[in-house]
Design a protein around this motif. Sequence first.
Motif: not given
Length: 116
Positions: A32-54
């Motif tokens: 699977y392609t995996m990712g990191w996401f983050r959510q700051a107080p009062g904000k929507e969750r957002e994409f931070v970084a992604g990496i393919t399976w390899s």
Amino acid sequence: QVQLVESGGGLVQAGGSLRLSCAASGRTFTRYTMGWFRQAPGKEREFVAGITWSGGFTNYADSVKGRFTISRDNAKNTVYLQMNSLKPEDTAVYYCNTNPPNADYWGQGTQVTVSS
């Protein structure tokens, strides 16, 4: 039961570094392609970084490009996020998931707090 467990967060001063880990259990995420996401107080969750399976391709949000590095160890079913030159605006709860994210896989996240 699928479980993604994030760890490695904490309190750090601006300019400091942290390394987050995301350990997967219940199934293998090696294809699977995996990712990191983050959510700051009062904000929507957002994409931070992604990496393919390899691990051969990575992509980043503009706000973290050049400071954060995503990597993975498929033998350990673990994804990492190395965060350098941290800024107060990086303060958030950080989550890992597949990319795009699967609503069933959100974990508790790990809190990152950057003081100025």
